[in-house]
Scaffold this motif. Structure first.
Motif, PDB file in Angstrom:
ATOM      1  N   VAL A  65      -8.806   2.595   7.248  1.00  0.00           N
ATOM      2  CA  VAL A  65      -8.330   1.687   6.202  1.00  0.00           C
ATOM      3  C   VAL A  65      -7.698   2.529   5.113  1.00  0.00           C
ATOM      4  N   SER A  66      -6.543   2.094   4.614  1.00  0.00           N
ATOM      5  CA  SER A  66      -5.885   2.761   3.487  1.00  0.00           C
ATOM      6  C   SER A  66      -5.997   1.882   2.254  1.00  0.00           C
ATOM      7  N   VAL A  67      -6.336   2.499   1.126  1.00  0.00           N
ATOM      8  CA  VAL A  67      -6.433   1.808  -0.159  1.00  0.00           C
ATOM      9  C   VAL A  67      -5.375   2.414  -1.072  1.00  0.00           C
ATOM     10  N   ILE A  68      -4.423   1.586  -1.503  1.00  0.00           N
ATOM     11  CA  ILE A  68      -3.295   2.048  -2.313  1.00  0.00           C
ATOM     12  C   ILE A  68      -3.369   1.334  -3.662  1.00  0.00           C
ATOM     13  N   HIS A  69      -3.331   2.101  -4.738  1.00  0.00           N
ATOM     14  CA  HIS A  69      -3.489   1.541  -6.075  1.00  0.00           C
ATOM     15  C   HIS A  69      -2.170   1.040  -6.641  1.00  0.00           C
ATOM     16  N   GLY A  70      -2.244  -0.081  -7.348  1.00  0.00           N
ATOM     17  CA  GLY A  70      -1.080  -0.660  -7.988  1.00  0.00           C
ATOM     18  C   GLY A  70      -1.003  -0.267  -9.455  1.00  0.00           C
ATOM     19  N   PHE A  71       0.193  -0.366  -9.999  1.00  0.00           N
ATOM     20  CA  PHE A  71       0.411  -0.131 -11.425  1.00  0.00           C
ATOM     21  C   PHE A  71       1.522  -1.075 -11.858  1.00  0.00           C
ATOM     22  N   GLU A  72       1.915  -1.026 -13.096  1.00  0.00           N
ATOM     23  CA  GLU A  72       2.900  -1.958 -13.628  1.00  0.00           C
ATOM     24  C   GLU A  72       4.191  -1.999 -12.810  1.00  0.00           C
ATOM     25  N   GLY A  73       4.609  -0.874 -12.245  1.00  0.00           N
ATOM     26  CA  GLY A  73       5.850  -0.809 -11.481  1.00  0.00           C
ATOM     27  C   GLY A  73       5.701  -1.094 -10.001  1.00  0.00           C
ATOM     28  N   GLY A  74       4.505  -1.386  -9.518  1.00  0.00           N
ATOM     29  CA  GLY A  74       4.307  -1.671  -8.095  1.00  0.00           C
ATOM     30  C   GLY A  74       3.128  -0.906  -7.527  1.00  0.00           C
ATOM     31  N   LEU A  75       3.366  -0.128  -6.489  1.00  0.00           N
ATOM     32  CA  LEU A  75       2.312   0.652  -5.832  1.00  0.00           C
ATOM     33  C   LEU A  75       2.565   2.137  -6.046  1.00  0.00           C
ATOM     34  N   SER A  76       1.479   2.900  -6.039  1.00  0.00           N
ATOM     35  CA  SER A  76       1.590   4.334  -6.262  1.00  0.00           C
ATOM     36  C   SER A  76       0.870   5.095  -5.164  1.00  0.00           C
ATOM     37  N   GLU A  77       1.497   6.152  -4.655  1.00  0.00           N
ATOM     38  CA  GLU A  77       0.840   7.025  -3.691  1.00  0.00           C
ATOM     39  C   GLU A  77      -0.281   7.825  -4.340  1.00  0.00           C
ATOM     40  N   THR A  78      -0.208   8.019  -5.651  1.00  0.00           N
ATOM     41  CA  THR A  78      -1.230   8.778  -6.366  1.00  0.00           C
ATOM     42  C   THR A  78      -2.569   8.064  -6.248  1.00  0.00           C
ATOM     43  N   GLY A  79      -3.568   8.769  -5.792  1.00  0.00           N
ATOM     44  CA  GLY A  79      -4.901   8.196  -5.671  1.00  0.00           C
ATOM     45  C   GLY A  79      -5.150   7.404  -4.403  1.00  0.00           C
ATOM     46  N   THR A  80      -4.186   7.386  -3.481  1.00  0.00           N
ATOM     47  CA  THR A  80      -4.377   6.658  -2.226  1.00  0.00           C
ATOM     48  C   THR A  80      -5.587   7.206  -1.483  1.00  0.00           C
ATOM     49  N   GLN A  81      -6.383   6.293  -0.961  1.00  0.00           N
ATOM     50  CA  GLN A  81      -7.581   6.671  -0.215  1.00  0.00           C
ATOM     51  C   GLN A  81      -7.425   6.292   1.245  1.00  0.00           C
ATOM     52  N   ALA A  82      -7.896   7.140   2.131  1.00  0.00           N
ATOM     53  CA  ALA A  82      -7.974   6.844   3.557  1.00  0.00           C
ATOM     54  C   ALA A  82      -9.455   6.858   3.919  1.00  0.00           C
ATOM     55  N   LEU A  83      -9.956   5.723   4.377  1.00  0.00           N
ATOM     56  CA  LEU A  83     -11.362   5.610   4.752  1.00  0.00           C
ATOM     57  C   LEU A  83     -11.483   5.415   6.257  1.00  0.00           C
TER      58      LEU A  83
END
Length: 169
Positions: A65-83
């Motif tokens: 499972v991949s968890v991708i964090h959102g921010f005001e401009g959309g989605l960010s690769e920064t902080g993406t988690q792979a579980l």
């Protein structure tokens, strides 16, 4: 391109095109009312993608499972988690045909207003199935998951239970 990177990029592209929360998995997925798919409490939707057919370290269809964090401009690769089941703290072991991520559910199981993650592993243990609940720690999904198997749920292993095939909140 590695399979993990391709999965993450495809999901991010789809979410950017739809302009909102997109949660993709092998089966139906829903965000529980009030949580809006926001794991870190920043007011922006985050993205979860189940990849039950992911091959890991030579293990066919172990899943992740991949968890991708959102921010005001959309989605960010920064902080993406792979579980996956080889991630420290995640119960179980990656095994052939487990299908970790066969179902994902966003719901606030702790009552703190942030989405937590439930992952179905329906083909675990010869299709008996398994589910893992991950709590948000306020900035990301914690990797110390709580596993729930047939015995915990009061089910027998007669036939093919596929516990975790469909998760509802």
């Amino acid at each position: 391109m590695h399979k993990k990177t391709g999965t993450i990029l495809a999901a991010a592209t789809a979410a950017a095109l739809t302009g909102g929360l997109l949660v993709a998995a092998a089966g139906p997925v829903a965000a529980a009312p009030g949580t809006d798919g926001d794991f870190d409490g920043d007011g922006h939707d985050d993205l979860v993608v189940g990849a039950p057919g992911e091959d890991l370290d030579g293990i066919k269809d172990a899943g992740m499972v991949s968890v991708i964090h959102g921010f005001e401009g959309g989605l960010s690769e920064t902080g993406t988690q792979a579980l996956e089941q080889g991630t420290p703290g995640v119960p179980g072991n990656s095994e052939e045909n487990d299908g970790f991520g066969g179902e994902v559910l966003l719901s606030d199981v702790t009552g703190d207003g942030r989405a937590d993650l439930t992952v179905g592993v329906p083909w675990e243990n010869s299709a008996n199935g398994y589910a893992v609940v991950f709590e948000s720690d306020g900035s990301r999904i914690g990797t110390a998951g709580r596993g729930i198997g047939l015995t915990d749920a009061g089910l027998s292993s007669e036939g093919y239970p596929l516990f975790g095939f469909h998760v509802n909140g």
